[in-house]
Motif scaffolding. Structure first.
Motif, PDB file in Angstrom:
ATOM      1  N   GLU A 388     -22.963 -26.191  36.725  1.00  0.00           N
ATOM      2  CA  GLU A 388     -23.543 -26.232  35.255  1.00  0.00           C
ATOM      3  C   GLU A 388     -22.488 -25.946  34.117  1.00  0.00           C
ATOM      4  OE1 GLU A 388     -26.108 -22.668  35.373  1.00  0.00           O
ATOM      5  OE2 GLU A 388     -24.712 -21.533  36.521  1.00  0.00           O
ATOM      6  N   ARG A 389     -23.095 -26.560  33.124  1.00  0.00           N
ATOM      7  CA  ARG A 389     -22.283 -26.391  31.952  1.00  0.00           C
ATOM      8  C   ARG A 389     -21.143 -27.205  32.066  1.00  0.00           C
ATOM      9  NH1 ARG A 389     -24.442 -21.320  32.511  1.00  0.00           N
ATOM     10  NH2 ARG A 389     -22.119 -20.645  33.038  1.00  0.00           N
ATOM     11  N   ILE A 390     -21.247 -28.501  32.404  1.00  0.00           N
ATOM     12  CA  ILE A 390     -20.086 -29.418  32.762  1.00  0.00           C
ATOM     13  C   ILE A 390     -20.015 -30.505  31.519  1.00  0.00           C
ATOM     14  CG2 ILE A 390     -19.173 -31.220  34.270  1.00  0.00           C
ATOM     15  CD1 ILE A 390     -19.624 -28.325  35.640  1.00  0.00           C
ATOM     16  N   THR A 391     -19.018 -30.737  30.873  1.00  0.00           N
ATOM     17  CA  THR A 391     -18.618 -31.580  29.904  1.00  0.00           C
ATOM     18  C   THR A 391     -17.448 -32.589  30.204  1.00  0.00           C
ATOM     19  OG1 THR A 391     -19.262 -29.737  28.416  1.00  0.00           O
ATOM     20  CG2 THR A 391     -18.193 -31.683  27.278  1.00  0.00           C
ATOM     21  N   CYS A 392     -17.752 -33.772  30.073  1.00  0.00           N
ATOM     22  CA  CYS A 392     -16.790 -34.693  30.374  1.00  0.00           C
ATOM     23  C   CYS A 392     -16.772 -35.781  29.292  1.00  0.00           C
ATOM     24  CB  CYS A 392     -17.053 -35.425  31.664  1.00  0.00           C
ATOM     25  SG  CYS A 392     -16.105 -36.899  32.211  1.00  0.00           S
ATOM     26  N   TRP A 393     -15.665 -35.913  28.600  1.00  0.00           N
ATOM     27  CA  TRP A 393     -15.617 -37.067  27.804  1.00  0.00           C
ATOM     28  C   TRP A 393     -14.626 -38.157  28.418  1.00  0.00           C
ATOM     29  CZ3 TRP A 393     -17.225 -38.221  22.935  1.00  0.00           C
ATOM     30  CH2 TRP A 393     -16.679 -39.546  22.434  1.00  0.00           C
ATOM     31  N   GLY A 394     -15.392 -39.420  28.750  1.00  0.00           N
ATOM     32  CA  GLY A 394     -14.251 -40.486  29.331  1.00  0.00           C
ATOM     33  C   GLY A 394     -14.252 -40.423  30.798  1.00  0.00           C
ATOM     34  N   ALA A 395     -15.187 -41.223  31.699  1.00  0.00           N
ATOM     35  CA  ALA A 395     -14.999 -41.298  32.982  1.00  0.00           C
ATOM     36  C   ALA A 395     -15.709 -42.873  33.286  1.00  0.00           C
ATOM     37  CB  ALA A 395     -15.588 -40.438  33.560  1.00  0.00           C
ATOM     38  N   GLN A 396     -15.238 -43.292  34.193  1.00  0.00           N
ATOM     39  CA  GLN A 396     -16.004 -44.666  34.529  1.00  0.00           C
ATOM     40  C   GLN A 396     -17.390 -44.333  35.010  1.00  0.00           C
ATOM     41  OE1 GLN A 396     -15.105 -46.395  38.567  1.00  0.00           O
ATOM     42  NE2 GLN A 396     -14.563 -48.325  37.343  1.00  0.00           N
ATOM     43  N   THR A 397     -17.528 -43.307  35.745  1.00  0.00           N
ATOM     44  CA  THR A 397     -19.149 -43.057  36.403  1.00  0.00           C
ATOM     45  C   THR A 397     -19.084 -41.571  36.118  1.00  0.00           C
ATOM     46  OG1 THR A 397     -19.006 -44.722  37.778  1.00  0.00           O
ATOM     47  CG2 THR A 397     -20.530 -42.841  38.207  1.00  0.00           C
ATOM     48  N   GLY A 398     -20.322 -41.112  35.780  1.00  0.00           N
ATOM     49  CA  GLY A 398     -20.490 -39.517  35.621  1.00  0.00           C
ATOM     50  C   GLY A 398     -20.876 -38.925  36.906  1.00  0.00           C
ATOM     51  N   ILE A 399     -21.746 -39.505  37.842  1.00  0.00           N
ATOM     52  CA  ILE A 399     -22.037 -38.666  39.071  1.00  0.00           C
ATOM     53  C   ILE A 399     -22.212 -39.946  40.232  1.00  0.00           C
ATOM     54  CG2 ILE A 399     -23.264 -37.280  40.560  1.00  0.00           C
ATOM     55  CD1 ILE A 399     -24.362 -36.056  37.630  1.00  0.00           C
ATOM     56  N   ARG A 400     -21.450 -39.712  41.319  1.00  0.00           N
ATOM     57  CA  ARG A 400     -21.660 -40.772  42.304  1.00  0.00           C
ATOM     58  C   ARG A 400     -21.763 -40.044  43.418  1.00  0.00           C
ATOM     59  NH1 ARG A 400     -18.679 -43.529  46.171  1.00  0.00           N
ATOM     60  NH2 ARG A 400     -16.513 -42.848  45.322  1.00  0.00           N
ATOM     61  N   ALA A 401     -22.745 -40.289  44.294  1.00  0.00           N
ATOM     62  CA  ALA A 401     -23.269 -39.791  45.787  1.00  0.00           C
ATOM     63  C   ALA A 401     -23.185 -40.878  46.768  1.00  0.00           C
ATOM     64  CB  ALA A 401     -24.255 -39.040  45.604  1.00  0.00           C
ATOM     65  N   SER A 402     -22.480 -41.144  47.775  1.00  0.00           N
ATOM     66  CA  SER A 402     -22.540 -41.984  48.575  1.00  0.00           C
ATOM     67  C   SER A 402     -22.780 -41.407  50.111  1.00  0.00           C
ATOM     68  CB  SER A 402     -21.178 -42.884  48.747  1.00  0.00           C
ATOM     69  OG  SER A 402     -21.075 -43.614  47.460  1.00  0.00           O
ATOM     70  N   GLY A 403     -23.779 -41.712  50.671  1.00  0.00           N
ATOM     71  CA  GLY A 403     -24.005 -41.354  52.155  1.00  0.00           C
ATOM     72  C   GLY A 403     -25.773 -41.008  52.360  1.00  0.00           C
ATOM     73  N   THR A 404     -26.103 -40.419  53.339  1.00  0.00           N
ATOM     74  CA  THR A 404     -27.459 -40.226  53.438  1.00  0.00           C
ATOM     75  C   THR A 404     -27.756 -38.755  52.912  1.00  0.00           C
ATOM     76  OG1 THR A 404     -27.115 -39.274  55.672  1.00  0.00           O
ATOM     77  CG2 THR A 404     -27.014 -41.747  55.449  1.00  0.00           C
ATOM     78  N   LEU A 405     -29.403 -38.623  52.839  1.00  0.00           N
ATOM     79  CA  LEU A 405     -29.951 -37.596  52.308  1.00  0.00           C
ATOM     80  C   LEU A 405     -29.469 -36.599  53.535  1.00  0.00           C
ATOM     81  CD1 LEU A 405     -31.661 -36.289  50.410  1.00  0.00           C
ATOM     82  CD2 LEU A 405     -33.498 -36.802  51.702  1.00  0.00           C
ATOM     83  N   GLN A 406     -29.467 -36.692  54.701  1.00  0.00           N
ATOM     84  CA  GLN A 406     -29.000 -35.847  55.845  1.00  0.00           C
ATOM     85  C   GLN A 406     -27.645 -35.088  55.402  1.00  0.00           C
ATOM     86  OE1 GLN A 406     -28.244 -37.640  59.455  1.00  0.00           O
ATOM     87  NE2 GLN A 406     -27.933 -35.764  60.625  1.00  0.00           N
ATOM     88  N   MET A 407     -26.929 -35.780  54.710  1.00  0.00           N
ATOM     89  CA  MET A 407     -25.426 -35.336  54.678  1.00  0.00           C
ATOM     90  C   MET A 407     -25.302 -34.645  52.953  1.00  0.00           C
ATOM     91  SD  MET A 407     -22.835 -37.668  56.847  1.00  0.00           S
ATOM     92  CE  MET A 407     -23.344 -39.377  56.350  1.00  0.00           C
ATOM     93  N   ILE A 408     -26.141 -35.233  52.020  1.00  0.00           N
ATOM     94  CA  ILE A 408     -25.880 -34.755  50.653  1.00  0.00           C
ATOM     95  C   ILE A 408     -27.401 -34.368  50.268  1.00  0.00           C
ATOM     96  CG2 ILE A 408     -25.362 -35.160  48.596  1.00  0.00           C
ATOM     97  CD1 ILE A 408     -23.754 -37.484  49.595  1.00  0.00           C
ATOM     98  N   HIS A 409     -27.524 -32.922  50.123  1.00  0.00           N
ATOM     99  CA  HIS A 409     -28.920 -32.464  49.871  1.00  0.00           C
ATOM    100  C   HIS A 409     -28.935 -31.004  49.064  1.00  0.00           C
ATOM    101  CE1 HIS A 409     -29.162 -29.794  53.219  1.00  0.00           C
ATOM    102  NE2 HIS A 409     -28.257 -30.670  53.982  1.00  0.00           N
ATOM    103  N   ASP A 410     -29.959 -30.633  48.447  1.00  0.00           N
ATOM    104  CA  ASP A 410     -29.926 -29.260  47.619  1.00  0.00           C
ATOM    105  C   ASP A 410     -28.519 -29.506  46.819  1.00  0.00           C
ATOM    106  OD1 ASP A 410     -32.146 -28.129  48.898  1.00  0.00           O
ATOM    107  OD2 ASP A 410     -31.235 -28.459  50.855  1.00  0.00           O
ATOM    108  N   ILE A 411     -28.537 -30.116  45.857  1.00  0.00           N
ATOM    109  CA  ILE A 411     -27.212 -30.148  45.127  1.00  0.00           C
ATOM    110  C   ILE A 411     -28.145 -30.224  43.566  1.00  0.00           C
ATOM    111  CG2 ILE A 411     -25.356 -31.208  44.182  1.00  0.00           C
ATOM    112  CD1 ILE A 411     -24.949 -30.675  47.262  1.00  0.00           C
ATOM    113  N   THR A 412     -27.690 -29.294  42.621  1.00  0.00           N
ATOM    114  CA  THR A 412     -28.142 -29.381  41.348  1.00  0.00           C
ATOM    115  C   THR A 412     -27.039 -29.409  40.268  1.00  0.00           C
ATOM    116  OG1 THR A 412     -29.802 -27.699  42.160  1.00  0.00           O
ATOM    117  CG2 THR A 412     -29.417 -27.826  39.850  1.00  0.00           C
ATOM    118  N   VAL A 413     -27.304 -30.119  39.503  1.00  0.00           N
ATOM    119  CA  VAL A 413     -26.323 -30.469  38.187  1.00  0.00           C
ATOM    120  C   VAL A 413     -27.205 -30.199  37.080  1.00  0.00           C
ATOM    121  CG1 VAL A 413     -24.712 -32.002  36.813  1.00  0.00           C
ATOM    122  CG2 VAL A 413     -24.751 -32.199  39.502  1.00  0.00           C
TER     123      VAL A 413
END
Length: 441
Positions: A388-413
């Protein structure tokens, strides 16, 4: 501009949980137990050290450490000057103190770094010790250019000619230079490694130009790293800054990192062997600045021992390849619990501000690409992470997640702003990450 919001009711439910989360954060963000060093002092010159950058001072450090050990511990003072040396091994209740203007420089003679069994030793180390300290305003330099391979694509013509003038060898295709031969790559070692120690403190010093990783506490308890500068060339192969390996009760605070690989990295071992050493647990990382690095704050790639109760807050990443980096793969994954990240400022991020990858493959210089494992053993479970309270000026991509729901879950931004030039989000499954009050420009 993209704007993500959850319903008022959903947000209220999470707000009701916030006091509990805050209490949990405060519970595990305790100060580590301080080191206890006797009030006894020796000076390195008293044991024959010569600060001329030519004389090998390995024996002088060995004698000074032995004298302190006999006295029950104390402070080893290294005054202004350049001290060339082989490995230094610290003992119980000992503080290696570098005064301003002092530099400990590791010898490029690799034979000096071998123990009696032919195993390479770290530059400065302690193993199975208690109350170990490194302090002061001086510099510890690993002379890394004499150890690391160099990729032709990562240096200019002028730099490449300078490396060639050092001798060494070049691969047939001209893509890699080695200071010695390719077979000597296995000898690369950490600059400062503290293993299985109780009560560790590293404060004030500059740790730079390592043959491999710079500062590595492994399996330690009660660790304070404060006001430390870690630096090396941006293209230094495997030039990690601060790597915690399955440590517990740690504070990393007010440090500056500018390195060739991951900046501040949490590692938890790979596979079954990692389980006996437990998780990285009860870690507080705050008020640090990371300039160049592959990732500002990183978990992985190996974390089979787990990650628990880690607070990362009030940190700045400027010029890193990625900001918050979570990387792993089958055979080296584990489970994250209670990871709380807040108040992060980033700019000039080359790739993603936040990235999750679950097919990470380790690719040592000069070796064929190692494909990530495809088994179901030790899958990564990136979960229970709030950013929370993340500030980014200048990135190619804001958020990337590569994988399955089994391996990436219960993440909050939540409560985040990303200024990007290509992609807002690239998330394989929208259910992986909950976005609340996130704006992407």
């Amino acid at each position: 501009m993209y704007l993500y919001r959850h319903s008022h009711l959903e947000i209220m439910k999470k707000l009701l949980l916030f006091p509990l989360l805050l209490a949990a954060t405060l519970l595990f963000a305790q100060q580590p137990a301080p080191v206890s060093i006797p009030d006894y002092t020796v000076h390195i010159q008293d044991f024959g050290a010569v600060a001329d950058g030519l004389t090998l001072n390995t024996q002088a450090f060995e004698k000074a450490v032995a004298a302190l050990q006999k006295a029950g511990g104390g402070h080893l003072i290294v005054p202004e000057g350049l001290y060339l040396t082989g490995p230094i091994v610290l003992k119980d209740c000992m503080d290696l103190h570098l005064e301003r203007g002092a530099m400990i420089l590791l010898t490029p003679d690799k034979s000096q770094h071998l123990d009696k069994n032919g195993k390479v030793r770290p530059g400065i180390s302690a193993s199975k010790r208690h109350d170990v300290s490194i302090s002061g305003e001086g510099i510890i330099d690993g002379n890394g250019a004499w150890w690391r391979p160099v990729k032709r694509t990562k240096v200019s013509d002028v730099e490449w000619k300078a490396f060639l003038s050092m001798g060494g060898s070049v691969t047939e295709d001209g893509s890699l230079w080695y200071p010695d031969s390719r077979e000597m790559e296995r000898m690369r070692t950490h600059l400062v490694r503290l293993t299985d120690c109780q009560r560790v403190s590293v404060t004030g010093v500059t740790i730079q130009n390592s043959p491999k990783f710079h500062l590595v506490p492994a399996y330690c308890r009660d660790v304070t790293i404060e006001g430390v500068t870690v630096r090396c060339p941006w293209n230094a192969q495997n030039g990690d800054g601060i790597d915690l390996m399955q440590c517990q009760n740690v504070v990393i605070r007010h440090c500056m990192v500018d390195v060739g690989d991951d900046g501040i990295c949490m590692k938890g071992g790979a596979g079954k062997a990692a389980l006996k050493n437990g998780p990285c647990k009860d870690i507080l990382i705050e008020y640090n600045t990371v300039f160049h690095a592959h990732g500002g704050f990183v978990i992985g790639s190996e974390f089979s021992g787990g990650m628990e109760n880690i607070t990362v807050r009030h940190n700045t990443f400027s010029g890193t390849d990625t900001g918050l980096r979570f990387k792993s793969a089958p055979e080296r994954g584990g489970t994250t619990r209670n990871i709380r990240i807040s108040d992060i400022v980033m700019n000039d991020i080359r790739e993603e501000a936040i990235v999750f990858e679950t097919t990470y493959a380790d690719r040592p210089a000069g070796h064929e690409d190692n494909q990530a494992a495809t088994t179901e053993n030790f899958l990564p479970h990136f979960q229970d992470i709030v950013m929370e309270r993340i500030t980014c000026w200048g990135a190619q991509t804001g958020i990337r997640a590569s994988g399955t729901l089994q391996m990436i879950h219960d993440i909050t931004v939540k409560d985040a702003v990303f200024h990007v030039w290509e992609n807002g989000t690239r998330i394989d499954d929208p259910a992986m990450i909950t976005l609340e009050n996130v704006s992407i420009h």
